[in-house]
Design an enzyme around this catalytic site. Structure first.
Site, PDB file in Angstrom:
ATOM      1  N   LEU A 191      69.818  46.796  48.638  1.00 27.37           N
ATOM      2  CA  LEU A 191      69.579  47.982  49.462  1.00 27.37           C
ATOM      3  C   LEU A 191      68.274  47.872  50.249  1.00 27.37           C
ATOM      4  O   LEU A 191      68.167  48.370  51.373  1.00 27.37           O
ATOM      5  CB  LEU A 191      69.562  49.236  48.581  1.00 27.37           C
ATOM      6  CG  LEU A 191      70.894  49.552  47.891  1.00 27.37           C
ATOM      7  CD1 LEU A 191      70.764  50.765  46.965  1.00 27.37           C
ATOM      8  CD2 LEU A 191      71.998  49.791  48.914  1.00 27.37           C
ATOM      9  N   TYR A 204      70.845  59.702  37.372  1.00 25.04           N
ATOM     10  CA  TYR A 204      70.611  59.915  35.926  1.00 25.04           C
ATOM     11  C   TYR A 204      69.146  60.193  35.614  1.00 25.04           C
ATOM     12  O   TYR A 204      68.785  60.374  34.458  1.00 25.04           O
ATOM     13  CB  TYR A 204      71.207  58.790  35.078  1.00 25.04           C
ATOM     14  CG  TYR A 204      70.753  57.374  35.341  1.00 25.04           C
ATOM     15  CD1 TYR A 204      69.421  56.990  35.198  1.00 25.04           C
ATOM     16  CD2 TYR A 204      71.679  56.386  35.687  1.00 25.04           C
ATOM     17  CE1 TYR A 204      69.013  55.693  35.409  1.00 25.04           C
ATOM     18  CE2 TYR A 204      71.285  55.073  35.906  1.00 25.04           C
ATOM     19  CZ  TYR A 204      69.937  54.736  35.769  1.00 25.04           C
ATOM     20  OH  TYR A 204      69.532  53.440  35.974  1.00 25.04           O
ATOM     21  N   PRO A 231      70.772  57.470  44.830  1.00 22.64           N
ATOM     22  CA  PRO A 231      72.073  56.911  45.232  1.00 22.64           C
ATOM     23  C   PRO A 231      73.049  56.859  44.058  1.00 22.64           C
ATOM     24  O   PRO A 231      72.644  56.672  42.917  1.00 22.64           O
ATOM     25  CB  PRO A 231      71.728  55.479  45.675  1.00 22.64           C
ATOM     26  CG  PRO A 231      70.233  55.327  45.576  1.00 22.64           C
ATOM     27  CD  PRO A 231      69.752  56.414  44.659  1.00 22.64           C
TER      28      PRO A 231
END
Ligand code: HXC
Ligand code: NAP
Length: 296
Positions: free
Chosen positions: A27, A155, A196
């Site tokens: 990314l 999370y 993300p």
């Protein structure tokens, strides 16, 4: 128009110098590519200089821009200071930082050594606050209205088993994002984050969805929008957050996950109910409603 296309105008990051940690792969590399197309000067840093240089060569061939590569372990403050010094030497100043470097792997927590926990927490949390602190001091001293983007995870606030060191560290990164966004707002320094969902990269997939697992579980089936993210979608959001178009936004964490994090919704299991079953269920509920109106 498609989500695989660039979204911002071509000069959206013109003359901004942005450091992307972990910018040689995954990314980070995709953000570097798009930021270059939007006119930014890009500095990429991570432990493996040869990986950075290969990426720089590839991005240079695509965009014509020169990319500065500096070897840096984000757990080492002297190496971070060296990246910043080299960036200033080459581009005159630094305007933005993307804290994208990470270490992570799935494991039952009881199998982890102390060192295995430290390695993940140190790269993700310590690396992020060291880099942010070093640049923040430079920005405040030089009256530069800098921008930080932290790449987190969903999370960080839901928690997740089997990636506990990463969850702890990413949660710390979010706490830092919000805390410093308030504290440094009066210097004009902004901090935001992206959480993300799954965006396929070799780095993440080798460590989080190894073959043994991917044979048994399909991650797409857990995503309400039924697919993984496209790197351009993340790059579009990142570029917006690094640009002056988002000048009024700070302390924000934006989820980009095809709805994955919503799975906890209490009645979402009803996704499995068929139309015929719904007909029967509706009748039963209406009958119960009618019965409840009858005198006892
Ligand atoms: C148990 C493990 C382990 C495993 C490593 N260790 N892998 N323990 N299960 N699968 C232990 C080692 O035994 C050692 O402890 C300690 O961790 C350090 O391991 P090293 O290999 O010496 O560390 P190092 O070479 O520095 O590598 C760091 C790393 C590695 C984090 C372990 O995975 C790495 O380089 N990662 C960088 C890239 C990355 O992780 N990308 C994915 C980001 S994805 P002992 O005590 O034995 O010495 C991500 C996505 C989140 O964050 C959300 C996705 C949807
Ligand atoms: P990746 O390609 O493995 O990227 C991680 C990068 O971190 C690598 O370039 C690595 O380069 C660098 N890095 C690791 N340890 C470092 C250290 N000590 N110092 C400096 N750099 C270090 O994985 P990715 O999927 O693109 O992940 C990028 C970011 O997105 C991470 O923050 C990750 O948590 C987050 N994220 C990813 C997903 C996903 O689905 N892909 C989902 C949620 C969040 P070197 O090995 O050269 O150091």
């Amino acid at each position: 128009m498609a989500y695989t296309e660039g979204m911002l105008r071509e000069d959206a990051l013109k003359a901004k110098t942005i450091i992307i940690t972990g910018g040689g792969t995954g990314l980070g590399k995709s953000m570097a590519r798009y930021f270059l197309k939007l006119g930014a000067n890009i500095v990429i840093c991570s432990r493996r200089l040869e990986v950075l240089e290969k990426t720089a060569e590839e991005l240079n061939a695509e965009t014509g821009a020169e990319i500065l590569c500096v070897a840096c372990d984000v757990r080492k403050t002297d190496q971070i200071e060296n990246v910043i010094a080299k960036a200033i030497e080459k581009f005159g100043k630094v305007d933005g930082l993307v804290n994208n470097s990470a270490g992570n792997f799935i494991s039952p927590t009881e199998r982890l050594s102390y060192k295995a926990v430290d390695v993940v927490v140190d790269i993700v949390l310590r690396g992020t606050y060291y880099f942010t602190l070093a640049l923040g001091k430079y920005w405040i001293e030089n009256k530069i209205r800098g921008t930080v983007l932290n790449i987190s995870t969903t999370y960080a606030w839901t928690g997740s088993g089997w990636v506990v060191p990463s969850a702890m560290a990413k949660a710390g990164v979010l706490a830092m994002t919000k805390s410093l966004a308030f504290e440094w707002a009066h210097y004009g320094i902004r901090l935001n984050a992206i959480a993300p969902g799954p965006f396929p990269t070799k780095g993440a997939w080798d460590r989080l969805f190894p073959e043994e697992l991917s044979k048994k579980f399909s991650f797409e089936s857990r995503i309400p929008l039924s697919r993984g993210g496209d790197h351009q979608e993340l790059a579009n959001l990142a570029a917006y957050l690094m640009s002056d178009f988002s000048a009024y936004m700070t302390g924000e964490v934006i989820t980009l996950d095809g709805g994955e994090v919503l799975a906890a919704g209490q009645f979402n299991f009803l996704k499995e109910v068929s139309d015929d079953q719904w007909d029967a269920i509706e009748d039963q509920i209406k009958n119960a409603n009618r019965d409840s109106k009858k005198p006892e």
